[in-house]
Scaffold this active site. Structure first.
Site, PDB file in Angstrom:
ATOM      1  N   CYS A  71      18.657  -5.047  16.945  1.00  0.00           N
ATOM      2  CA  CYS A  71      19.786  -4.239  17.374  1.00  0.00           C
ATOM      3  C   CYS A  71      20.743  -5.038  18.233  1.00  0.00           C
ATOM      4  CB  CYS A  71      19.312  -3.069  18.220  1.00  0.00           C
ATOM      5  SG  CYS A  71      18.202  -2.009  17.363  1.00  0.00           S
ATOM      6  N   CYS A 129      19.072   3.418  11.519  1.00  0.00           N
ATOM      7  CA  CYS A 129      20.190   4.312  11.225  1.00  0.00           C
ATOM      8  C   CYS A 129      20.432   4.369   9.717  1.00  0.00           C
ATOM      9  CB  CYS A 129      21.451   3.806  11.913  1.00  0.00           C
ATOM     10  SG  CYS A 129      21.414   3.948  13.708  1.00  0.00           S
TER      11      CYS A 129
HETATM   12  S1  SF4 Z   1      25.357  -0.647  13.488  1.00  0.00           S
HETATM   13 FE1  SF4 Z   1      23.561  -0.192  14.781  1.00  0.00          FE
HETATM   14  S2  SF4 Z   1      24.030   1.723  15.877  1.00  0.00           S
HETATM   15 FE2  SF4 Z   1      25.556   1.489  14.254  1.00  0.00          FE
HETATM   16  S3  SF4 Z   1      24.776   2.723  12.585  1.00  0.00           S
HETATM   17 FE3  SF4 Z   1      24.019   0.611  12.249  1.00  0.00          FE
HETATM   18  S4  SF4 Z   1      22.019   0.410  13.282  1.00  0.00           S
HETATM   19 FE4  SF4 Z   1      23.026   2.312  13.998  1.00  0.00          FE
END
Ligand code: SF4
Length: 249
Positions: A238, A212
């Site tokens: 994640c 992201c």
């Molecule tokens: S915390 Fe996880 S889902 Fe949220 S923006 Fe960052 S990588 Fe993406």
């Protein structure tokens, strides 16, 4: 080859059946290369019951190219968190066309979950695990529910957690195939060159691992290739434990 611990939530009879089936798959997986592991995952009793999970990130083209040689109509689950780089969305479209992928499914957090969990869209800055949970874990679990097996592009060299992974595992109620489990970065680069696969446009801009936008930065000379992910946080996965194509999406 060791046998992966089976999901503890299964009932005893299911537990035994899954353990037996996993042992048989692991036996048949022995000595197979990536292509052979994909054949195991996509043909025979698992034909039509397996999905690939892909982030369409820096390393995704290798797995998708290998998969497309066996069955380009395999469902590819692409997790669009709503926080991805525009380059990733365009790269998804390019790879889909180039490789002739017939069933790319973009999955996303529901509008209701977004409104409840992250109305401002800034949860990533306060609680990255909670953000990953509602943007990744929940929608991916729903999308994977109909499938008996999933394919990931995870590699042993990527993180501490992945260093002991097996080519076939059983996790969260389904088989998980990791055809690239033993590949090195050099193996990946050689494959890309040999097959002239298109690169994610951000790689040459200093992003060797892409997730992201708010949680990915450029990597400086001398840093590990994943140091740009969740930089400054004690986090290199994640937290979804469902497995992705290798970059933790
Ligand atoms: S915390 Fe996880 S889902 Fe949220 S923006 Fe960052 S990588 Fe993406």
């Amino acid at each position: 080859m060791s046998v992966t611990v089976i999901d503890a939530r299964l009932r005893p009879r299911e537990h035994l059946a899954a353990k037996t089936e996993l042992a048989a798959l692991q036996e048949r997986a022995m000595g197979r290369d990536a292509h052979g592991l994909l054949e195991l995952a996509l043909t025979g009793e698992l034909q039509g019951r397996t999905a690939v999970v892909s982030s369409f990130g820096a390393e995704s083209a290798v797995l998708l190219h290998l998969m497309a040689q066996i069955d380009p109509a395999t469902p590819v689950l692409f997790l669009n968190t709503g926080k991805l780089f525009g380059e990733t969305l365009r790269y998804r479209d390019r790879l889909q066309d180039t490789l002739g992928l017939g069933d790319v499914r973009s999955i996303a957090p529901s509008l209701g979950d977004r409104a409840i969990s992250d109305p401002e869209g800034t949860l990533w800055s306060r609680d990255a695990d909670a953000c990953c949970h509602f943007r990744k874990t929940v929608p991916l679990a729903k999308a994977l529910a109909p499938f008996a097996a999933q394919i990931t592009g995870r590699k042993r060299f990527q993180t501490r957690e992945r260093a002991s992974m097996e080519p076939v595992e059983f996790h969260e109620g389904r088989f998980r195939f990791n055809p690239l489990w033993s590949w090195s970065q050099a193996d990946l680069e050689a494959y890309v060159q040999t097959h002239k696969l298109p690169a994610h446009p951000l790689v040459e801009d200093g992003y060797p691992s892409i997730g992201c936008m708010p949680c990915t930065r450029r990597v400086q000379a001398g840093e590990d290739y994943r140091d740009g992910r969740w930089s400054g946080l004690d986090k290199d996965e994640c937290g979804i434990h469902l497995g992705t194509d290798g970059e933790g999406i």
